[in-house]
Design a protein around this motif. Sequence first.
Motif, PDB file in Angstrom:
ATOM      1  N   ALA A 183       0.767  -1.049   0.020  1.00 39.25           N
ATOM      2  CA  ALA A 183      -0.084   0.047   0.065  1.00 39.25           C
ATOM      3  C   ALA A 183       0.979   1.050   0.053  1.00 39.25           C
ATOM      4  O   ALA A 183       0.773   2.289  -0.617  1.00 39.25           O
ATOM      5  N   VAL A 184       2.034   1.316   0.929  1.00 40.08           N
ATOM      6  CA  VAL A 184       2.923   2.503   0.800  1.00 40.08           C
ATOM      7  C   VAL A 184       3.445   2.595  -0.485  1.00 40.08           C
ATOM      8  O   VAL A 184       3.616   3.571  -1.163  1.00 40.08           O
ATOM      9  N   ARG A 185       3.787   1.758  -1.183  1.00 41.79           N
ATOM     10  CA  ARG A 185       4.566   1.606  -2.597  1.00 41.79           C
ATOM     11  C   ARG A 185       3.507   2.275  -3.605  1.00 41.79           C
ATOM     12  O   ARG A 185       3.767   3.049  -4.494  1.00 41.79           O
ATOM     13  N   ALA A 186       2.230   1.781  -3.455  1.00 35.21           N
ATOM     14  CA  ALA A 186       1.204   1.963  -4.483  1.00 35.21           C
ATOM     15  C   ALA A 186       0.776   3.645  -4.181  1.00 35.21           C
ATOM     16  O   ALA A 186       0.576   4.297  -5.120  1.00 35.21           O
ATOM     17  N   LEU A 187       0.806   4.123  -2.882  1.00 39.18           N
ATOM     18  CA  LEU A 187       0.564   5.553  -2.569  1.00 39.18           C
ATOM     19  C   LEU A 187       1.770   6.352  -3.328  1.00 39.18           C
ATOM     20  O   LEU A 187       1.803   7.432  -3.667  1.00 39.18           O
ATOM     21  N   ALA A 188       3.051   5.896  -2.880  1.00 42.19           N
ATOM     22  CA  ALA A 188       4.085   6.537  -3.296  1.00 42.19           C
ATOM     23  C   ALA A 188       4.337   6.607  -4.878  1.00 42.19           C
ATOM     24  O   ALA A 188       4.602   7.682  -5.341  1.00 42.19           O
ATOM     25  N   ALA A 189       3.749   5.576  -5.329  1.00 41.01           N
ATOM     26  CA  ALA A 189       3.845   5.568  -7.162  1.00 41.01           C
ATOM     27  C   ALA A 189       3.072   6.509  -7.425  1.00 41.01           C
ATOM     28  O   ALA A 189       3.308   7.163  -8.472  1.00 41.01           O
ATOM     29  N   LEU A 190       1.904   6.877  -6.671  1.00 46.02           N
ATOM     30  CA  LEU A 190       0.895   7.882  -7.315  1.00 46.02           C
ATOM     31  C   LEU A 190       1.397   9.245  -7.273  1.00 46.02           C
ATOM     32  O   LEU A 190       1.232   9.889  -8.041  1.00 46.02           O
ATOM     33  N   GLU A 191       2.147   9.425  -6.102  1.00 45.16           N
ATOM     34  CA  GLU A 191       2.516  10.863  -6.032  1.00 45.16           C
ATOM     35  C   GLU A 191       3.786  10.917  -7.156  1.00 45.16           C
ATOM     36  O   GLU A 191       4.002  12.125  -7.661  1.00 45.16           O
ATOM     37  N   LEU A 192       4.839  10.030  -7.167  1.00 46.46           N
ATOM     38  CA  LEU A 192       5.654   9.977  -8.053  1.00 46.46           C
ATOM     39  C   LEU A 192       5.367  10.186  -9.501  1.00 46.46           C
ATOM     40  O   LEU A 192       5.973  10.737 -10.331  1.00 46.46           O
ATOM     41  N   ALA A 193       4.177   9.492  -9.847  1.00 50.80           N
ATOM     42  CA  ALA A 193       3.586   9.515 -11.216  1.00 50.80           C
ATOM     43  C   ALA A 193       3.170  11.138 -11.504  1.00 50.80           C
ATOM     44  O   ALA A 193       3.245  11.577 -12.568  1.00 50.80           O
ATOM     45  N   ARG A 194       2.693  11.929 -10.465  1.00 49.32           N
ATOM     46  CA  ARG A 194       2.364  13.396 -10.733  1.00 49.32           C
ATOM     47  C   ARG A 194       3.489  14.136 -11.245  1.00 49.32           C
ATOM     48  O   ARG A 194       3.374  15.276 -11.984  1.00 49.32           O
ATOM     49  N   LEU A 195       4.848  13.772 -10.945  1.00 45.10           N
ATOM     50  CA  LEU A 195       5.875  14.294 -11.306  1.00 45.10           C
ATOM     51  C   LEU A 195       6.559  13.522 -12.317  1.00 45.10           C
ATOM     52  O   LEU A 195       7.640  14.147 -12.893  1.00 45.10           O
ATOM     53  N   GLY A 196       6.089  12.403 -12.994  1.00 42.54           N
ATOM     54  CA  GLY A 196       6.658  11.886 -14.232  1.00 42.54           C
ATOM     55  C   GLY A 196       7.770  10.929 -13.884  1.00 42.54           C
ATOM     56  O   GLY A 196       8.901  10.799 -14.572  1.00 42.54           O
ATOM     57  N   LEU A 197       7.719  10.610 -12.552  1.00 40.20           N
ATOM     58  CA  LEU A 197       9.157   9.699 -11.986  1.00 40.20           C
ATOM     59  C   LEU A 197       8.622   8.485 -11.641  1.00 40.20           C
ATOM     60  O   LEU A 197       7.523   8.014 -11.346  1.00 40.20           O
ATOM     61  N   ARG A 198       9.482   7.563 -11.708  1.00 39.54           N
ATOM     62  CA  ARG A 198       9.201   6.124 -11.584  1.00 39.54           C
ATOM     63  C   ARG A 198       9.641   5.643 -10.215  1.00 39.54           C
ATOM     64  O   ARG A 198      10.738   6.097  -9.434  1.00 39.54           O
ATOM     65  N   LEU A 199       8.847   4.791  -9.554  1.00 43.70           N
ATOM     66  CA  LEU A 199       9.251   4.335  -8.221  1.00 43.70           C
ATOM     67  C   LEU A 199      10.341   3.152  -8.456  1.00 43.70           C
ATOM     68  O   LEU A 199      10.535   2.548  -9.499  1.00 43.70           O
ATOM     69  N   PRO A 200      11.494   3.551  -7.667  1.00 45.91           N
ATOM     70  CA  PRO A 200      12.711   2.590  -7.752  1.00 45.91           C
ATOM     71  C   PRO A 200      12.199   1.105  -7.301  1.00 45.91           C
ATOM     72  O   PRO A 200      11.172   0.887  -6.688  1.00 45.91           O
ATOM     73  N   PRO A 201      13.006   0.062  -7.590  1.00 46.27           N
ATOM     74  CA  PRO A 201      12.911  -1.040  -7.414  1.00 46.27           C
ATOM     75  C   PRO A 201      12.674  -1.395  -5.927  1.00 46.27           C
ATOM     76  O   PRO A 201      13.483  -0.598  -5.192  1.00 46.27           O
ATOM     77  N   GLN A 202      11.970  -2.245  -5.475  1.00 44.51           N
ATOM     78  CA  GLN A 202      11.813  -2.549  -3.945  1.00 44.51           C
ATOM     79  C   GLN A 202      13.446  -3.157  -3.467  1.00 44.51           C
ATOM     80  O   GLN A 202      13.774  -3.997  -4.203  1.00 44.51           O
ATOM     81  N   ASP A 203      13.736  -2.630  -2.414  1.00 45.76           N
ATOM     82  CA  ASP A 203      14.931  -3.031  -1.798  1.00 45.76           C
ATOM     83  C   ASP A 203      14.702  -4.399  -1.237  1.00 45.76           C
ATOM     84  O   ASP A 203      14.023  -4.651  -0.158  1.00 45.76           O
TER      85      ASP A 203
END
Length: 208
Positions: A183-203
């Motif tokens: 859930a955290v990654r899904a929400l973070a990805a939503l914020e990054l998508a607003r800026l046109g950035l990609r979510l980094p691979p999960q550590d």
Amino acid sequence: MRFYAEHPALRGRQVAADAGVLLWTVLWVLVARIVHGAVLVLAEPGRAVEDLGRSVQGSMGSAASAAEDVPVVGDDLAAPFEALAGAGGSVTGAGRSAQEAVDTLALVLAVVLVLLPVGWLLSRWLPWRLRYALEAGAVRQLLAARADLDVLAARALATAPLPRLATLPDGTGAAWRRGDPSAVRALAALELARLGLRLPPQDPEGPR
């Protein structure tokens, strides 16, 4: 700071906007040059007057010099020619002043034609681009420092449009409150998508 998005769609809009600003600036610079040259044509009469005054001044000065060589009455004969030479000098000065006025007008018009339209566009384009660069740079710092994605997730919950939040799986908010990494990654990805950035691979070594 980062000036361009990673997602092609947003990056394309940014590049198009930057190119549009550049073309707009070049267009008005060309228009200003054309207007500058057109206004300078008005200086031609001033140059003609200056040339005429200089010619009269030179001719009358030569005539006055020749008249002074006449015995006895030389000074009296030279006086009218000297007066005409002085008048020629005044005409020369008037022609030069007219040219300077036209030059100043041409320069002012050219500067105004560039500053007004280009300044108007820059006042809208520059804050938008700087705001993106600052936000994208801050996100990169967060990700580079391996900061908790909860920060981006919380911002997405607080600022993301409701239609975007509605596309998330049911229970995402509750899962985020429980600390669910997905859930955290899904929400973070939503914020990054607003800026046109990609979510980094999960550590793989960390929870997220």
